[in-house]
Structure formats: C-alpha cells, structure tokens
Design an enzyme around this catalytic site. Structure first.
Site, PDB file in Angstrom:
ATOM      1  N   GLU A  40       1.087  -1.203   0.059  1.00 34.25           N
ATOM      2  CA  GLU A  40       0.007   0.058   0.046  1.00 34.25           C
ATOM      3  C   GLU A  40       0.847   1.157  -0.182  1.00 34.25           C
ATOM      4  O   GLU A  40       1.977   1.279   0.607  1.00 34.25           O
ATOM      5  CB  GLU A  40      -0.904  -0.125   1.369  1.00 34.25           C
ATOM      6  CG  GLU A  40      -1.916   1.163   1.535  1.00 34.25           C
ATOM      7  CD  GLU A  40      -2.320   1.156   2.824  1.00 34.25           C
ATOM      8  OE1 GLU A  40      -3.428   1.429   3.174  1.00 34.25           O
ATOM      9  OE2 GLU A  40      -1.737   0.673   3.816  1.00 34.25           O
ATOM     10  N   LYS A 107      -9.738   0.719  -1.312  1.00 33.23           N
ATOM     11  CA  LYS A 107      -9.860   0.330  -0.112  1.00 33.23           C
ATOM     12  C   LYS A 107     -11.125   0.675   0.625  1.00 33.23           C
ATOM     13  O   LYS A 107     -11.601   1.635   0.546  1.00 33.23           O
ATOM     14  CB  LYS A 107      -8.841   1.089   0.727  1.00 33.23           C
ATOM     15  CG  LYS A 107      -8.544   0.291   2.141  1.00 33.23           C
ATOM     16  CD  LYS A 107      -7.462   1.278   2.761  1.00 33.23           C
ATOM     17  CE  LYS A 107      -7.046   0.844   4.111  1.00 33.23           C
ATOM     18  NZ  LYS A 107      -5.927   1.626   4.795  1.00 33.23           N
ATOM     19  N   CYS A 143      -4.424  -3.350   3.538  1.00 34.32           N
ATOM     20  CA  CYS A 143      -4.178  -3.088   4.994  1.00 34.32           C
ATOM     21  C   CYS A 143      -5.253  -3.202   5.999  1.00 34.32           C
ATOM     22  O   CYS A 143      -5.739  -4.130   6.441  1.00 34.32           O
ATOM     23  CB  CYS A 143      -3.580  -1.310   5.067  1.00 34.32           C
ATOM     24  SG  CYS A 143      -2.586  -1.353   6.417  1.00 34.32           S
TER      25      CYS A 143
END
Length: 273
Positions: A40, A107, A143
């Site tokens: 990321e 995300k 993440c």
C-alpha cells in the site's frame, strides 16, 4: 503460481518510488515470478500530501506500471492513489498485467484508528474485487481491510483461491507497542486464511527504523511500515515470513491445494449466517 513479495519502503518522491517498482519488478521477472505484490502507498508514503499526486488509471504512474508489466510479462499489484470525492483521493490497489489493467480495487475499510483518520483524505471503496491471473482467481484487499473477515469470506465466495493484501502497517513508537502491532499482524493474516480457506499473500512496507542508519524510530501519526510480509496457506500454515528490512522474496504456491483444504474443512459451505 510463482509470487514475488516486494517489501520496500516508499517515500515522498513519486519518480523515485516508480524507479523502485521498475527495478524490483525486473528482478522478480528474472526469477520467473508471475505476480509481484508491492505495498500500500507505494506511489507515495503516508505522512505526505496525496491530493497533488493522485491520478487516474491513464495517468503517468499507472501507465508506466502497465508498460512495465507488458515489458516484463508479469502481473504487478501496487498501491497508488486515484482521484476521490470532495477533494479526497482513493487508496487504490492497481493490478496491471501484460495485456493492461486487470483490476483497480479501492480500499473499503479506512484506517480511522490509533489516532489516524484516513477518511479525512480518502474516499472509501464500495465493492470487493476478484481477478483471474493465470487461471487462478485472486481477491484484493488493502491493509485495514484485514481486520474485517467478512470481506475475505466474500472474496472466497466469489471464487478467490488467493487473496492479496497490500499494507502499510503502522509501527508504533515504543518497543512494547511495536511488538503488539506485529502480533496483531501475524494473527490477522493467519486468521483470514482460516476464515476464507484461501492462500493469503500479505505484503507490507518495510520497517523504516531498521532501514535508517541510526536505527531510531521517528514518532509519527501516519502509518509507515513494520515489515514481516507473509504467505499463509489455506489451513493457516505460515509458508514464509520476512523480517523487518526491505527485501524481495519469490515463493511458489499451489492454488489447487485450496480444494483439498475446503473438502476437509468446509467452513464456507457450513456457514449459516
């Protein structure tokens, strides 16, 4: 499937970060990797302004990654930033194959935790994404997504045998906090493999404290990196775990093993809620 884990440290300079992507991809391709996974925020590390470098998938950074994938005959997954809503960006995992863009996953779960508010600058994604690479269905996550098991179950139900997690896992300032965050990372990666009976390929940024000559950790509210990228089998076994330093590692996984694990432990088939 031969997968390369590119555990690097990105910085503020987008051009320098792109050069890292180029050189590490060429190294992975030389080792026969079919897929290379970068962390990321590879395009620019957190802690720096993002709106001035966010670009669409036909922008210069993303286009260069696509050209690199074609030249090296490899699929590249890399964390970039694309334009969002209300002067924010999207935290995007770009997946580029030899023939062009395969996926762009935004995300979904934003990191509003531990004193950091990702939602101040980032527009959340809204949909899970699964892509076929070399005949294998691959799901994508970024993440903080790893703390939400339903996403990984959904990806598995959409056919994923492998789920990739690109991360910039926040490293805390004290040794005790650092150890706790590492314990959480290891636990969550293994748990998501067991939840979904998928291979989990989790690649984070390396630990900047290890990379620095002084070895001193600089306090920051922005997530940086903790290292310890991992590949975990669908039965929860850790197949590889890196240390904290920047490192490229290539590993072979056999997605056909997923069917055997699910035949013996059919947690997806047994779900009731």
């Amino acid at each position: 499937m031969r997968v390369a884990l590119a555990q690097l440290i990105s910085g503020r300079d987008v051009a320098q970060n792109l050069e890292l992507v180029r050189s590490w991809t060429e190294r992975a391709a030389a080792q026969g990797a079919e897929l290379i996974v970068f962390p990321e925020a590879t395009m620019r590390a957190f802690g720096h302004r993002l709106t001035d470098i966010a670009e669409p998938l036909d922008g210069p950074f993303a286009t260069a990654v696509q050209q690199l994938a074609g030249r090296c005959d490899i699929t590249i997954a890399v964390g970039i930033f694309t334009p969002g809503e209300q002067r924010r960006v999207r935290n995007t995992l770009l997946v580029a194959g030899p023939q062009g863009v395969l996926a762009d996953y935004h995300k979904i779960h934003l990191f509003d935790a531990f004193g950091f508010a990702e939602s101040d600058t980032v527009t959340p994604g809204t949909r899970p994404v699964v892509t076929t690479i070399g005949g294998t269905r691959v799901g994508w996550a970024v993440c903080y997504d790893i703390r939400f098991p339903n996403l990984f179950i959904t990806l598995a139900e959409q056919g994923a045998a492998v789920t990739v997690v690109a991360a910039s896992w926040g490293a805390d300032t004290t040794p005790q906090e650092h150890a706790a965050k590492l314990d959480q990372w290891r636990l969550l990666v293994r748990a998501r493999a067991l939840d979904s009976t998928c291979f989990i390929v989790a690649v984070g940024q390396a630990d900047p404290a290890i990379a620095s000559e002084a070895g001193d950790r600089k306090p920051s509210s922005a997530p940086t990196g903790i290292g310890h990228s991992m590949v975990v089998a669908p039965d929860g076994r850790v197949l590889t775990e890196l240390g904290g330093a920047a490192e490229l590692q290539v590993i072979d996984i056999d997605p056909s093993q997923v069917d055997d694990v699910r035949a013996g432990l059919p947690v997806l088939a047994n779900r009731r809620i």
